[in-house]
Write a protein that holds these residues in place. Structure first.
Motif, PDB file in Angstrom:
ATOM      1  N   PHE A  76      36.627  47.626  41.365  1.00 53.88           N
ATOM      2  CA  PHE A  76      37.247  46.631  42.235  1.00 53.88           C
ATOM      3  C   PHE A  76      38.548  46.191  41.569  1.00 53.88           C
ATOM      4  CE2 PHE A  76      32.738  46.386  42.976  1.00 53.88           C
ATOM      5  CZ  PHE A  76      32.608  46.127  44.330  1.00 53.88           C
ATOM      6  N   THR A  77      39.672  46.288  42.283  1.00 50.11           N
ATOM      7  CA  THR A  77      40.944  45.868  41.696  1.00 50.11           C
ATOM      8  C   THR A  77      41.993  45.621  42.772  1.00 50.11           C
ATOM      9  OG1 THR A  77      42.620  46.377  40.028  1.00 50.11           O
ATOM     10  CG2 THR A  77      41.859  48.207  41.387  1.00 50.11           C
ATOM     11  N   GLU A  78      42.979  44.844  42.402  1.00 51.41           N
ATOM     12  CA  GLU A  78      44.167  44.662  43.233  1.00 51.41           C
ATOM     13  C   GLU A  78      45.418  44.990  42.427  1.00 51.41           C
ATOM     14  OE1 GLU A  78      45.034  43.993  46.575  1.00 51.41           O
ATOM     15  OE2 GLU A  78      42.988  44.704  46.604  1.00 51.41           O
ATOM     16  N   ARG A  79      45.236  45.504  41.239  1.00 52.13           N
ATOM     17  CA  ARG A  79      46.366  45.835  40.378  1.00 52.13           C
ATOM     18  C   ARG A  79      47.151  47.015  40.961  1.00 52.13           C
ATOM     19  NH1 ARG A  79      47.977  42.053  37.871  1.00 52.13           N
ATOM     20  NH2 ARG A  79      48.950  43.439  36.407  1.00 52.13           N
ATOM     21  N   PRO A  80      48.459  47.058  40.730  1.00 51.52           N
ATOM     22  CA  PRO A  80      49.290  48.120  41.296  1.00 51.52           C
ATOM     23  C   PRO A  80      48.885  49.538  40.890  1.00 51.52           C
ATOM     24  CG  PRO A  80      50.665  46.335  40.457  1.00 51.52           C
ATOM     25  CD  PRO A  80      49.257  46.042  40.030  1.00 51.52           C
ATOM     26  N   TRP A  81      48.262  49.725  39.728  1.00 47.73           N
ATOM     27  CA  TRP A  81      47.890  51.073  39.301  1.00 47.73           C
ATOM     28  C   TRP A  81      46.902  51.729  40.255  1.00 47.73           C
ATOM     29  CZ3 TRP A  81      42.750  51.427  38.508  1.00 47.73           C
ATOM     30  CH2 TRP A  81      42.061  50.307  38.060  1.00 47.73           C
ATOM     31  N   ARG A  82      46.289  50.945  41.132  1.00 47.44           N
ATOM     32  CA  ARG A  82      45.303  51.510  42.069  1.00 47.44           C
ATOM     33  C   ARG A  82      45.928  52.561  42.986  1.00 47.44           C
ATOM     34  NH1 ARG A  82      47.002  46.772  44.416  1.00 47.44           N
ATOM     35  NH2 ARG A  82      47.238  46.739  46.685  1.00 47.44           N
ATOM     36  N   GLU A 119      33.279  39.730  36.127  1.00 45.69           N
ATOM     37  CA  GLU A 119      33.445  41.186  36.061  1.00 45.69           C
ATOM     38  C   GLU A 119      34.112  41.744  37.317  1.00 45.69           C
ATOM     39  OE1 GLU A 119      29.687  42.634  33.365  1.00 45.69           O
ATOM     40  OE2 GLU A 119      29.345  42.259  35.491  1.00 45.69           O
ATOM     41  N   LEU A 120      33.940  41.042  38.416  1.00 44.64           N
ATOM     42  CA  LEU A 120      34.527  41.481  39.686  1.00 44.64           C
ATOM     43  C   LEU A 120      35.901  40.873  39.930  1.00 44.64           C
ATOM     44  CD1 LEU A 120      31.318  41.250  41.874  1.00 44.64           C
ATOM     45  CD2 LEU A 120      32.435  43.329  41.073  1.00 44.64           C
ATOM     46  N   GLY A 121      36.374  40.080  38.980  1.00 43.34           N
ATOM     47  CA  GLY A 121      37.684  39.454  39.131  1.00 43.34           C
ATOM     48  C   GLY A 121      37.679  38.243  40.034  1.00 43.34           C
ATOM     49  N   LEU A 122      36.506  37.649  40.251  1.00 44.05           N
ATOM     50  CA  LEU A 122      36.401  36.473  41.113  1.00 44.05           C
ATOM     51  C   LEU A 122      36.554  35.210  40.277  1.00 44.05           C
ATOM     52  CD1 LEU A 122      33.301  37.552  43.227  1.00 44.05           C
ATOM     53  CD2 LEU A 122      35.711  37.853  43.781  1.00 44.05           C
ATOM     54  N   LYS A 123      37.372  34.304  40.749  1.00 45.77           N
ATOM     55  CA  LYS A 123      37.552  33.029  40.053  1.00 45.77           C
ATOM     56  C   LYS A 123      36.770  31.963  40.807  1.00 45.77           C
ATOM     57  CE  LYS A 123      41.904  34.375  38.090  1.00 45.77           C
ATOM     58  NZ  LYS A 123      43.324  34.197  37.992  1.00 45.77           N
TER      59      LYS A 123
END
Length: 113
Positions: free
Chosen positions: A29-35, A83-87
């Motif tokens: 799971f990601t929103e980073r540009p490398w995706r 771990e899922l990047g949830l705040k």
């Protein structure tokens, strides 16, 4: 850790990631540009707990509902929100509707046999 070749630079990139097993698939799971390196699929090397495996990663085109379902499955399987990047506040469990609203891309990793 996932290792791949950058689509524009041709450089080898190494990115630390959390792998999640959801419905028989290995997902990131990601929103980073490398995706975007995985649009249409790309070869990868994954190092997880000392085991090095090669395979192919693909950026999935998931609807918000599908993404929310994947989040829920990962949480139900023991993944922490961190771990899922949830705040979210410690101990808070997001609802299915809240999970569907979170914009995250899914990358599926398929290992070589």
């Amino acid at each position: 850790m996932i290792e791949f070749t950058g689509r524009r630079t041709g450089r080898i990139l190494r990115v630390p990631v959390c792998l999640h097993h959801v419905g028989g698939d290995t997902l990131i799971f990601t929103e980073r540009p490398w995706r975007f390196n995985f649009t249409g699929g790309a070869p990868v090397t994954v190092t997880h707990r000392g085991l090095v495996r090669r395979g192919r990663a693909l950026l999935l085109e998931a609807t918000p509902a599908e993404g929310g379902s994947a989040f829920r499955a990962a949480l139900d399987d023991g993944a922490s929100p961190f771990e899922l990047g949830l705040k979210v506040p410690r101990g808070y469990v997001p609802s299915d509707a809240e999970l569907a609203e979170i914009a995250r891309s899914l990358i599926r990793v398929d290992y070589e046999a």
